[in-house]
Design a protein around this motif. Structure first.
Motif, mmCIF file in Angstrom:
data_model
loop_
_atom_site.group_PDB
_atom_site.id
_atom_site.type_symbol
_atom_site.label_atom_id
_atom_site.label_comp_id
_atom_site.label_asym_id
_atom_site.label_seq_id
_atom_site.Cartn_x
_atom_site.Cartn_y
_atom_site.Cartn_z
ATOM 1 N N ASN A 172 0.802 -1.226 0.000
ATOM 2 C CA ASN A 172 0.000 0.000 0.000
ATOM 3 C C ASN A 172 0.835 1.275 0.000
ATOM 4 O OD1 ASN A 172 -2.359 -1.416 -0.043
ATOM 5 N ND2 ASN A 172 -3.061 -0.810 1.999
ATOM 6 N N ILE A 173 1.873 1.288 0.810
ATOM 7 C CA ILE A 173 2.674 2.518 0.911
ATOM 8 C C ILE A 173 3.410 2.775 -0.406
ATOM 9 C CG2 ILE A 173 4.533 3.675 2.188
ATOM 10 C CD1 ILE A 173 1.874 3.229 3.736
ATOM 11 N N GLN A 207 -16.654 16.814 1.384
ATOM 12 C CA GLN A 207 -17.658 15.730 1.374
ATOM 13 C C GLN A 207 -18.150 15.437 -0.047
ATOM 14 O OE1 GLN A 207 -20.794 16.649 4.298
ATOM 15 N NE2 GLN A 207 -22.268 15.923 2.784
ATOM 16 N N LYS A 208 -18.479 16.478 -0.789
ATOM 17 C CA LYS A 208 -19.021 16.291 -2.148
ATOM 18 C C LYS A 208 -17.939 15.774 -3.101
ATOM 19 C CE LYS A 208 -22.258 20.118 -1.455
ATOM 20 N NZ LYS A 208 -23.602 19.845 -1.963
ATOM 21 N N PHE A 209 -16.744 16.315 -2.964
ATOM 22 C CA PHE A 209 -15.659 15.934 -3.862
ATOM 23 C C PHE A 209 -15.293 14.462 -3.659
ATOM 24 C CE2 PHE A 209 -11.249 15.670 -5.294
ATOM 25 C CZ PHE A 209 -11.245 16.426 -6.441
ATOM 26 N N THR A 210 -15.168 14.057 -2.398
ATOM 27 C CA THR A 210 -14.810 12.649 -2.154
ATOM 28 C C THR A 210 -15.982 11.721 -2.506
ATOM 29 O OG1 THR A 210 -15.314 12.930 0.194
ATOM 30 C CG2 THR A 210 -13.007 13.135 -0.445
ATOM 31 N N ALA A 211 -17.203 12.224 -2.374
ATOM 32 C CA ALA A 211 -18.364 11.411 -2.780
ATOM 33 C C ALA A 211 -18.351 11.183 -4.295
ATOM 34 C CB ALA A 211 -19.662 12.082 -2.345
ATOM 35 N N LEU A 212 -18.018 12.231 -5.053
ATOM 36 C CA LEU A 212 -17.904 12.073 -6.510
ATOM 37 C C LEU A 212 -16.794 11.069 -6.838
ATOM 38 C CD1 LEU A 212 -18.228 15.785 -7.755
ATOM 39 C CD2 LEU A 212 -19.859 13.922 -8.146
ATOM 40 N N TRP A 213 -15.720 11.183 -6.118
ATOM 41 C CA TRP A 213 -14.580 10.275 -6.311
ATOM 42 C C TRP A 213 -15.012 8.826 -6.050
ATOM 43 C CZ3 TRP A 213 -9.151 11.814 -4.010
ATOM 44 C CH2 TRP A 213 -8.183 10.897 -4.422
ATOM 45 N N ASP A 214 -15.672 8.615 -4.928
ATOM 46 C CA ASP A 214 -16.156 7.261 -4.609
ATOM 47 C C ASP A 214 -17.113 6.741 -5.687
ATOM 48 O OD1 ASP A 214 -14.690 7.212 -2.283
ATOM 49 O OD2 ASP A 214 -16.352 7.885 -1.015
ATOM 50 N N ALA A 215 -18.013 7.623 -6.116
ATOM 51 C CA ALA A 215 -19.033 7.209 -7.088
ATOM 52 C C ALA A 215 -18.416 6.867 -8.443
ATOM 53 C CB ALA A 215 -20.081 8.316 -7.244
ATOM 54 N N ALA A 250 -7.718 -1.420 -10.328
ATOM 55 C CA ALA A 250 -6.963 -2.669 -10.203
ATOM 56 C C ALA A 250 -5.727 -2.498 -9.317
ATOM 57 C CB ALA A 250 -6.536 -3.166 -11.586
ATOM 58 N N ILE A 251 -5.281 -1.256 -9.156
ATOM 59 C CA ILE A 251 -4.122 -0.997 -8.290
ATOM 60 C C ILE A 251 -4.585 -0.569 -6.896
ATOM 61 C CG2 ILE A 251 -2.059 0.420 -7.956
ATOM 62 C CD1 ILE A 251 -1.986 0.814 -11.020
ATOM 63 N N TYR A 252 -5.514 0.392 -6.887
ATOM 64 C CA TYR A 252 -5.986 0.949 -5.605
ATOM 65 C C TYR A 252 -7.209 0.154 -5.192
ATOM 66 C CZ TYR A 252 -2.277 3.875 -6.847
ATOM 67 O OH TYR A 252 -1.008 4.271 -7.184
ATOM 68 N N ASN A 253 -6.918 -1.091 -4.817
ATOM 69 C CA ASN A 253 -7.925 -2.147 -4.791
ATOM 70 C C ASN A 253 -8.326 -2.615 -3.401
ATOM 71 O OD1 ASN A 253 -5.494 -3.217 -4.138
ATOM 72 N ND2 ASN A 253 -5.476 -4.823 -5.691
ATOM 73 N N ASN A 254 -8.063 -1.796 -2.396
ATOM 74 C CA ASN A 254 -8.557 -2.163 -1.071
ATOM 75 C C ASN A 254 -8.957 -0.901 -0.309
ATOM 76 O OD1 ASN A 254 -6.165 -1.414 0.844
ATOM 77 N ND2 ASN A 254 -5.197 -2.569 -0.818
ATOM 78 N N PRO A 255 -9.935 -1.027 0.573
ATOM 79 C CA PRO A 255 -10.490 0.163 1.237
ATOM 80 C C PRO A 255 -9.441 0.949 2.018
ATOM 81 C CG PRO A 255 -11.871 -1.760 1.635
ATOM 82 C CD PRO A 255 -10.634 -2.262 0.970
ATOM 83 N N GLU A 256 -8.508 0.260 2.621
ATOM 84 C CA GLU A 256 -7.487 0.964 3.406
ATOM 85 C C GLU A 256 -6.651 1.872 2.510
ATOM 86 O OE1 GLU A 256 -3.515 -0.035 6.032
ATOM 87 O OE2 GLU A 256 -4.632 -1.687 5.118
ATOM 88 N N LEU A 257 -6.253 1.335 1.360
ATOM 89 C CA LEU A 257 -5.438 2.103 0.415
ATOM 90 C C LEU A 257 -6.230 3.263 -0.181
ATOM 91 C CD1 LEU A 257 -2.844 2.497 -1.175
ATOM 92 C CD2 LEU A 257 -3.553 0.662 -2.725
ATOM 93 N N GLN A 258 -7.504 3.001 -0.502
ATOM 94 C CA GLN A 258 -8.341 4.074 -1.046
ATOM 95 C C GLN A 258 -8.464 5.220 -0.039
ATOM 96 O OE1 GLN A 258 -11.674 1.645 -2.053
ATOM 97 N NE2 GLN A 258 -10.760 0.992 -3.993
ATOM 98 N N LYS A 259 -8.562 4.850 1.221
ATOM 99 C CA LYS A 259 -8.650 5.866 2.276
ATOM 100 C C LYS A 259 -7.338 6.658 2.366
ATOM 101 C CE LYS A 259 -10.143 6.129 7.143
ATOM 102 N NZ LYS A 259 -8.867 6.228 7.884
ATOM 103 N N LEU A 260 -6.227 5.955 2.327
ATOM 104 C CA LEU A 260 -4.915 6.618 2.364
ATOM 105 C C LEU A 260 -4.758 7.603 1.216
ATOM 106 C CD1 LEU A 260 -2.429 3.674 3.184
ATOM 107 C CD2 LEU A 260 -2.867 5.699 4.604
ATOM 108 N N MET A 313 -6.554 15.019 -0.323
ATOM 109 C CA MET A 313 -7.342 16.110 0.260
ATOM 110 C C MET A 313 -6.492 16.967 1.195
ATOM 111 S SD MET A 313 -10.022 15.663 -1.452
ATOM 112 C CE MET A 313 -11.143 16.928 -0.804
ATOM 113 N N LYS A 314 -5.499 16.362 1.815
ATOM 114 C CA LYS A 314 -4.602 17.128 2.685
ATOM 115 C C LYS A 314 -3.786 18.118 1.853
ATOM 116 C CE LYS A 314 -0.649 16.391 5.742
ATOM 117 N NZ LYS A 314 0.326 15.380 6.174
#
Lengths: 419, 419
Positions: A212-213, B310-318, B330-340, B346-347
Motif C-alpha cells: 500500500n505505501i 464531502q461532495k468531492f470525495t463522494a464524486l470520487w467514490d461514485a 486494479a491498483i488501488y484495490n482495497n479500502p485501506e489504500l483508497q482511504k490513504l 485532500m490534505k
C-alpha cells in the motif's frame, strides 16, 4: 518524389526516397553506386536504417503505427516521430555536443534522417554490461541534462514561450499514456504484459502489488508525471538511449519527449546506472571480479548528480536576470533568499529523481520491458538474486526518498545491497 | 449581419447585431419595440450590456483588447472571451444550476450572449458588505467547485481528454500572465501598480517585500500555478465573480480559466470570505454590531470547505471505476489504500487552498486591485486596521499552512484576529 501518404520503406524504396530528397542525397555526395544499407532497429518501436556511402553517411529512422516488438496488436501513433524530431532539434539546439544532428524530417512518412553515430559508438547499456569505463560519461550526461532541462523550464523561458511549448507537446499524449501504463500502472497490478524471473521472484512481484505505501508513493509520482509541466524531458533517458565512445556521449530516441518533471529524466539515467551496478555481480567471472568496475559505476552515479547540481545551478546563476519568469530578480533580490530558493528547488528535484529512478528500476524487474543488464545473466538463480536486490533497493529509495539528504547517502544505500 | 472583423459595439450597433443573430433575437421574441438596454460593466475588463424585452432578456459581454479600468495602456487579448465562453460551457455542462447559460458566442467579435441574472441577483461581495445572509451559499459553492474541479481532473478524465483540454487552455496564456503578475509578483516587489492605505500600511507593505520566508512560499505557489495542470479552474473565483439571491448562486466571469491547481479556486473563494469577515468591523455601526453576521461568515467559510470535501470525495467514490486514469481500481484495490489515497490528496488540496487563499488576500491589500469590502470603509484608520489584521492573518496562513490540520483550526485563527 514526395510520398503523399505514409508507407513503410524497404531497402529498395528507401533508395528512391533518398534520391528524391536533396538534404539526404547531398550527405552521400549524390553517389549511390556503392551505398551500404543496413537495417539495425533493435529497439521496440521503429525501423532504423544505416546508410553509408563513400563520401558520407546518415541514419533513417521510420516510426510504424504499432510497437514493433509486440506487433500490430499494440497500435502506437506514428506521429511520435514528429515529437522525436522536434525534441532532437530543441535539445540539439541547446546541447549540440550530445545530441545527433537532424538532417531531414518528413511528417507524412514519420521519417527522420539524422547523423549516423559511427563506430566505435555503441549503446551505453552494452558498454556497461561489457565492463567498459567511460571517463567523461558523468560530465557529458550532466551537461546534457542541465542544459536541456534548465533552458526549457520557467527558470529560463517566459510563461508565454513555456505554455506554447507545453501545448504543442501535449500532442504526444499516446506516448505519455504508454509510459503511464508500463511504469506507473502495470507493475502494481496484474497485467498480461508483466513478467519476471519466475518462480524466483513470484513472491516479490506479488509483494509489489500488495504494498500500500509503495502504491501511495507511486501515485504521487504518476500525478507529477501527468500534471507537472516543468521542462521538456527526453522521457526515456535510460542507458539504452545513450550511445558512447571513450570520449563521445550522444543521447538518442527522445520519442517520449513532453513537458514533464525534470526528475523523470535524471531518475531514468541514475536508476539505470544502479541496475547496471547491481547486475555486475552476474557478469563477474574468474578473469574479472568486476569490483573496480562497480566502483566506477558508483562514482559515475554520484558524479552525475553532483555535476548536474553544479551545472544546473551555475546556469541558473548566470541567467537569473534573463527571460525566465519563475523567480523575478526584483523579488528574489538578496543572496540569502536566492540561496534558500535554490536549495528548496534542488532538494525537491533530488527527491523526484530518486522517486522516478526507483520507479524505473521496479518496472524493469516486474514489468513488460526488462533490461539486458539482467537478461544477459545466464545463470537464472544469480539473475533472480540480482533482480531481487535491485527491487528491494528501489522500494526503499522510492518510499524513503525524502529521508535522503545527499547523493552520497544514496551511494551508501546502494553499497549495502551487495550480495 | 456577420461582422467580419472586431469592432466594439455601442447601443445602436448592438441592436443591429442582435437583429442579425437568431439565437439572440429569439430570446426576446423578435420584438425590438420596447427593448431596454443598459450598460453595466462595473468590472475591469469588459463592456456588459443588459437587454430586456417584453418577452425575454439576455446579457451581452464584449471583451476589449485592453483592461478597461486602466485603459489602452494595459493591452489584454480579447481572445479571453473565447476561453470565457469555453469555460462557461464546460463548467455549465457539469454544474448547470450554478453557471449561467451561454446562448451565443462570436469569436471575431469577442462577444458572449448569455442568461441575464435578473434582480434580485446581486454581486455576492455587495451582499456581504450589506450584511445579508445567504443560507445556501456554502452548499451551492461547494457543489459548483466539487463538480467543476472533479470532472475536469484526472480523477475523472482519461489522459487523452485531459491533455487535449490542457493544450487548448494553454492558449489563455495572457490572462495567466496577468494573474502571475498581480498575485504572485507585484505585491512582493516595488511596482507602480501597487497601492495600499498609506501612510498607515507603508511599513506593512515594505515588510511583505522584505519577508524572505513569505517570498519562498509564494514561489512554490506560483510554480504550482504555472506548471500544475490539475483541473479546469475558474481562475478568478472571488466574491465579485458570484451573483446571488437568497436561493440562487451563479458563478460568472471565468475569463481567467485554465488548467491549474484546484486550490487556486477554492482558496480564492475562501480567502475573499475571510476578507469579508475582517471588513465587517469597518461596517459595524450603532444599529448593527455585525457580530451575528460575522458568525455566519465564519460558519459559511467552514461549511464551504467541509461540504466541498464531502461532495468531492463522494464524486470520487461514485466514479472510482470510471474513466479517470489517476488511480486505477486494479491498483488501488482495497479500502485501506483508497482511504490513504484520498486523505493524502485532500490534505495537499487543503494546504494549497490555504496558500492560494492567503496569496489572494495579500494582493488585495498591497497589490493593484483592492476589494470593495475594505474600500467602502470610510474611516481610513479603521480601514487600515482591518487591512493590517487581514494581511497578518494571510501571512500566517501562507507560511504555516502545512501546520493546519482542519478548517476548524483555520476558523480559530481567524477568530484570533478580532480587534
Amino acid at each position: 518524389m514526395a510520398f503523399s501518404e505514409f508507407r513503410p520503406l524497404d531497402e529498395k524504396s528507401l533508395i528512391e526516397y533518398i534520391k528524391a530528397t536533396p538534404s539526404l542525397s547531398s550527405k552521400i555526395g549524390g553517389n549511390f553506386d556503392d551505398l551500404k544499407i543496413k537495417e539495425v532497429g533493435d529497439g521496440n518501436l521503429n525501423f532504423v536504417y544505416i546508410i553509408v556511402g563513400t563520401s558520407g553517411s546518415f541514419v533513417i529512422k521510420q516510426a510504424l503505427p504499432y510497437i514493433r516488438c509486440i506487433g500490430e496488436s499494440w497500435p502506437m501513433t506514428k506521429e511520435r516521430a514528429y515529437f522525436e524530431a522536434l525534441a532532437l532539434k530543441e535539445h540539439g539546439g541547446l546541447c549540440p555536443e550530445h545530441v545527433p544532428e537532424v538532417y531531414h524530417f518528413d511528417r507524412t512518412m514519420s521519417l527522420i534522417g539524422m547523423r549516423y553515430l559511427e563506430p566505435p559508438h555503441i549503446i551505453l547499456r552494452k558498454g556497461l554490461i561489457a565492463g567498459i569505463e567511460y571517463p567523461f560519461l558523468a560530465e557529458h550526461m550532466s551537461e546534457y541534462m542541465a542544459k536541456t532541462l534548465f533552458f526549457t523550464s520557467l527558470l529560463y523561458l517566459s510563461t508565454t514561450e513555456h505554455k506554447r511549448a507545453v501545448a504543442e507537446f501535449c500532442g504526444n499524449v499516446e506516448l505519455c499514456r504508454l509510459t503511464e501504463q508500463v511504469i506507473f500502472s502495470d507493475p502494481y497490478k496484474v497485467s498480461k504484459y508483466n513478467r519476471w524471473t519466475s518462480p524466483y521472484l513470484d513472491r516479490d512481484a506479488e509483494a509489489v502489488r500488495e504494498d500500500n505505501i509503495l502504491k501511495l508513493e507511486v501515485a504521487e509520482l504518476k500525478s507529477k508525471f501527468c500534471e507537472r509541466a516543468q521542462a521538456l524531458v527526453h522521457g526515456d533517458l535510460h542507458t539504452g538511449s545513450v550511445m558512447v565512445t571513450c570520449d563521445s556521449t550522444q543521447v538518442i530516441d527522445p520519442e517520449f519527449a513532453f513537458y514533464g518533471p525534470m526528475g523523470f529524466d535524471i531518475g531514468a539515467f541514475i536508476g539505470n546506472l544502479i541496475l547496471a551496478f547491481i547486475a555486475q555481480d552476474g557478469h563477474a567471472d574468474q578473469g574479472n571480479d568486476r569490483k573496480i568496475y562497480k566502483e566506477w559505476i558508483l562514482k559515475t552515479t554520484e558524479d552525475t548528480w553532483n555535476l548536474f547540481h553544479q551545472k544546473f545551478t551555475a546556469l541558473w546563476d548566470a541567467h537569473k536576470d534573463g527571460p525566465g519568469e519563475a523567480y523575478l530578480p526584483a523579488i528574489y533580490n538578496n543572496p540569502e533568499l536566492q540561496k534558500l530558493i535554490q536549495e528548496k528547488y534542488m532538494k525537491e528535484l533530488f527527491h523526484d529523481t530518486l522517486g522516478f529512478g526507483a520507479a524505473k528500476m521496479i518496472r524493469r524487474i516486474v514489468g513488460v520491458a526488462h533490461v539486458e543488464d539482467f537478461e544477459s545473466i545466464k545463470e537464472v538463480s544469480i539473475r533472480a538474486d540480482c533482480e531481487r536486490r535491485a527491487l528491494d533497493l528501489a522500494k526503499t529509495l522510492l518510499k524513503k526518498r525524502r529521508e535522503f539528504v545527499s547523493i552520497s547517502e544514496v551511494i551508501s544505500a546502494i553499497k549495502h545491497v551487495q550480495s
